[in-house]
Design an enzyme around this catalytic site. Structure first.
Site, PDB file in Angstrom:
ATOM      1  N   TYR B 224       0.795  -1.239   0.000  1.00 38.78           N
ATOM      2  CA  TYR B 224       0.000   0.000   0.000  1.00 38.78           C
ATOM      3  C   TYR B 224       0.818   1.276   0.000  1.00 38.78           C
ATOM      4  CZ  TYR B 224       0.604  -0.614   5.100  1.00 38.78           C
ATOM      5  OH  TYR B 224       1.118  -0.813   6.346  1.00 38.78           O
ATOM      6  N   ARG B 375       8.793  14.001   7.254  1.00 43.54           N
ATOM      7  CA  ARG B 375       9.194  13.031   6.236  1.00 43.54           C
ATOM      8  C   ARG B 375       8.479  13.342   4.929  1.00 43.54           C
ATOM      9  NH1 ARG B 375       7.800   6.623   6.926  1.00 43.54           N
ATOM     10  NH2 ARG B 375       5.743   7.431   6.420  1.00 43.54           N
TER      11      ARG B 375
END
Lengths: 416, 416
Positions: B224, B375
């Protein structure tokens, strides 16, 4: 024949579940008696999947893990779906976890059961159960040093002594449709100090149980049979609430952690049954199952069971009347007593494979279970009494015409 | 600024992957740098799901397990999806199994690895890995009597001695984006007699690897993230073909049986990597993943890696130019050397949580990883250089305006 047709139509018209069939897609003209293998598509599922794909995944993206607007968030799906299953098994809200396959769920709970009985080392399994249950038990035994003991299917308790940690039984036999007395066996095994795990794969959605009332310990069941969650839908697991604090499963993962996003090196389990989770929940399968379970929203367990028995009663009676063993070669292997019957009827015949195939060719879908069983499932929310009558009509015709003896089927018929 | 915009647009125009973004649904105006957490919806997925729901499940029902017409059948899905992943990891057809969560896949292969090295009892795990890898290793150790040994992330080999059965490493660190030298570490661990397992969750789909060329042993990866299979998509597992005959996994189930429908009491494993299967495959998740993988059909691994590095290079360069540590408080923690960088860039900041939230409010989606990292993932099939530029523009503005210091974020900022 007209008398039978009138009777079947009258039974359908009188059923409290008579309108529920409209909640499913059932192809025109098909008599689908295999909802115990793959439930049909509930009409609510495609729209739910479109919302998932377009709104939640497509537009909401990563943010859809959390609640937003009318979307309650993916994080909570395993529990939300469990709460929809709970009323069908006599469980309370927050007591059911949904996420892994049945096999993995059995594995986790069997290991956990052994850890709850550290002074005992035997897993009792029933040899006619669905094979996976036995495979998993053997796998668990190998890993843990436990021992698998096969019981006599007609008397599982005889195998339960002071060495037995867990008696693992399938409530309704997938081959014969025979049903165990869940409360009585649970109580008797408890008297011997063993835990009991119920595999409800062939019950839930057609045969209600009361796990709380029976004071059962562990239960696992399937999402894609009578629950209609779609092929390979996630399975569910119930654990009696007072056992949850001691539920110590063998595949700790981040989604069973008390604080998954703290990303800590030590695993600290959630305090609820969600501690069974390992990886990220399968959102597509859970979303389909959630939508599918809507068909049960206004169904009482009593009505569900009554409708199921009415269908299987009719099938058995018509088989008795029109397909006597001496001339048909068919034997009804499913128990006739309601208290011992699930929601299917299985017929033994030396050419069972051919019978099932010939029926499929006529639009009546049951299934074959090796070596000699033709199996017909009566999912009470969409199967009608008129379907039962049609199925028996076709079965009579198949045998009269010898359609089951088509050479194409011979390889798997057990004709000797 | 205009020079930078022209440069970014020119880089996009020159990319061999410039048209691939059209294969995804990316909400208008959104800069989505979180495809490393949840890949966006590939445009082919909704149609594939509609075919699955309406044609295969709704109409074909139980028969759809087998091939029929243009539908190749569900039984073979775990292998078919694996064959689509194989080229991204340097594997051959039939070598990749898809079905369980990453956690369960890690569990199965860690146990199997210990069984391949019965004279060794240590699992080496890297302490900065994704927590599940460590949790699962600890779970496996507890069950099997093995021992977990935490290695020094900067020198994993130092922990690999003659007691080590398996060195389990994450190829690209989920926090920092730092990448290990997969071929070199594999070869060195082999010299010490250990097997090596690679967790490719933060690589596959953005950072190609050549598992065959590296003679790696085991690999597991996520469906995913960069593979865009949807929330909770099934994970994949690769096992070097010559190890498959000895692959002895701990959760035997009917779908890993050589003859699942013979329903035999003894488990006889399939001879291929499909022996990793336990229960019924999650068809909804697999079907979405299969359709999603179509976006890689004409993508060369070389182009994929080049596009990824071009994006992260630009981000690092712009950060250096416009957000120097002394004034911004930001530190680029991702390695600058291409050979040590995955497909993300992480910035350390004492208010990283607030920075990520303020960027989301501006339509730039990255994510926060506790305690102090922001991130940004550069999925090369849909992220553009112009997105990188926009992200940095917004980041500069957030810091200039102090948006990250909004009191609403304070609780999770690590300001001291």
């Amino acid at each position: 024949m007209s008398g039978r047709a009138d009777e079947a139509a009258a039974l359908d018209a009188a059923s409290p579940l008579r309108t529920h069939r409209e909640r499913f897609v059932v192809p025109e003209g098909l008599v689908y008696l295999d909802g115990n293998s793959l439930g049909p598509l509930p009409r609510a599922v495609p729209a739910a999947m479109t919302r998932l794909l377009e709104d939640q995944w497509g537009t909401g993206l990563i943010g859809s893990w959390n609640a937003s607007g009318s979307h309650p968030g993916w994080m909570d799906l395993p529990r939300r779906v469990g709460d929809l299953i709970a009323p069908l098994i006599g469980a309370g809200a927050g007591e059911v976890h949904v996420g892994d396959s049945t096999s993995v769920s059995l594995f986790k709970t069997m290991v956990a059961a052994l850890r709850m009985r550290p002074d005992r080392r035997v897993l009792v399994v029933e040899p006619t159960t669905f094979p996976t249950d036995g495979y998993v038990a053997a796998g668990v035994a190998r890993l843990t040093g436990a021992e698998v003991r096969w019981c006599d299917p007609s008397d599982p308790l005889a195998a339960v002594d002071e060495d037995v940690a867990l008696l693992s039984l399938t409530h309704v036999d997938f081959r014969t449709g025979a049903m165990y007395d869940l409360p009585a066996l649970t109580a008797a095994a408890h008297e011997r100090g063993a835990l009991v795990q119920w595999d409800l794969c062939h019950s839930t959605g057609a045969v209600p149980v009361d796990l709380t009332g029976a004071e059962a310990d562990l239960a696992v069941g399937c999402g894609y049979k009578y629950l209609n969650g779609g092929p390979g839908a996630p399975a569910f697991t119930w654990v009696r609430p007072d056992l949850v604090p001691d539920l110590d499963q063998p595949v700790p993962g981040w989604m069973g952690h008390a604080r998954p996003f703290a990303l800590e090196r030590e695993h600290v389990s959630r305090t609820d049954v969600g501690r069974l989770a390992s990886g990220t929940p399968p959102v597509l399968g859970l979303t389909a199952l959630e939508a599918a379970l809507g068909v049960f929203a206004d169904v009482s367990p009593t009505d569900l069971r009554a409708a199921s028995l009415s269908l299987s009663d009719l099938f058995v009676r018509l088989a008795d009347e029109r397909l006597p063993p001496a001339s048909s070669g068919l034997e009804v292997v499913t128990p006739r007593e309601h208290s011992r019957r699930g929601s299917q009827v299985s017929l033994r015949h030396e050419s069972a494979y051919g019978i099932v195939q010939a029926l499929i060719a006529r639009g009546v879908v049951g299934d074959f279970r090796a070596p000699d069983l033709a199996r017909f499932g009566f999912a009470p929310l969409f199967v009608r009494h008129t379907d039962v009558l049609a199925a028996v009509d076709h079965l009579v015709a198949v045998l009269e015409n010898g359609e089951h003896l088509d050479p194409a089927y011979e390889v798997r018929n057990t004709v000797t």
